[in-house]
Motif scaffolding. Structure first.
Motif: not given
Length: 240
Positions: A58, A61, A65, A158, A163-165, A167
């Motif tokens: 967090y 990011a 990446p 991937t 959701t991206e949050g 991951n």
């Protein structure tokens, strides 16, 4: 996002430093005398490392990446998801972040290193991995398998519908699972920067009651993870 290489390298540096501060920090809390967490054991360490990677990802990011691991950067390049030209710069930033993280843990727990007068291995284990049974090639196999699982799973993520949050939370769960299941043999570096960076900090800083930095073992948590990351990524690329 992720446009400037320098910003990406800053993200990898910061993220890896945070990873080591929180990850090596839990090892220090459990292993050093007169810490309130002294003796809390492997469960605390495995959970602490899982939480550490979540928070570190967090923190990084929004800049990069958030590989935080040269083996992951290599694997992502093999899988065609990352530029080969960035692998070495990323790795250097990650290792330097590991050095800084190790220095901060040294400063934070300085008085507890002073109290740990009878266990140089425990002092070293705060910074770097120490095998439970020292058999270099078997230790390397442990690191290889653990990192192959890590890399394959990261690439599989991937393809999911996260959701991206969320991951980073999934990655933290993955690291926790590897720690519980595959970490008992070597302490699961599964990341050259996680081991080499803090090992350098152990070498260069005046850590109370330290012994050798165990450079004879240091190749294992570099070679095993790099090969494991490469093979895990290569196996992933075979899936249609």
């Amino acid at each position: 996002m992720h446009d400037s290489l320098m910003l990406q390298l800053l993200g990898e540096f910061i993220g890896t430093a945070v990873l080591i501060i929180l990850g090596d920090g839990v090892v220090a809390a459990v292993s050093l005398k007169k810490s309130k967490a002294y003796g809390a054991g492997w469960v605390a360490i495995a959970l602490g490392w899982g939480l550490a990677i979540t928070i570190a990802v967090y923190c990084a990011a929004f800049l990069s990446p958030a590989h935080l691991n040269p083996a992951v950067s290599l694997g992502m390049a093999i899988a065609g998801k990352f530029s080969w030209s960035y692998v070495i710069p990323y790795s250097i930033a990650q290792i330097l972040g590991g050095v800084l993280g190790g220095i901060i843990v040294w400063a934070f727990y300085y008085d507890h290193f002073k109290e740990t007068t009878d266990n140089q291995e425990a002092v070293l284990s705060v910074f770097a991995t120490v095998p439970a049974i020292r058999k270099y090639w078997m230790n390397c196999l442990s690191e290889f398998i653990g990192t192959a699982v890590l890399m394959f799973a990261l690439l599989a993520f991937t393809r999911g519908n996260f959701t991206e949050g969320l991951n980073p939370i999934a990655v933290g769960i993955l690291i926790t699972a590897i720690g519980f299941s595959l970490g008992g043999t070597t302490g699961y570096a599964i990341n050259p920067a996680r081991d080499l960076g803090p090992r350098i900090a152990h070498q260069i800083m005046p850590v109370p009651n330290k012994g050798t930095s165990d450079w004879a073992y240091s190749w294992v948590p570099i070679v095993g993870p790099m090969l494991g990351g490469a093979v895990g990524a290569a196996l992933y690329t075979l899936i249609p």
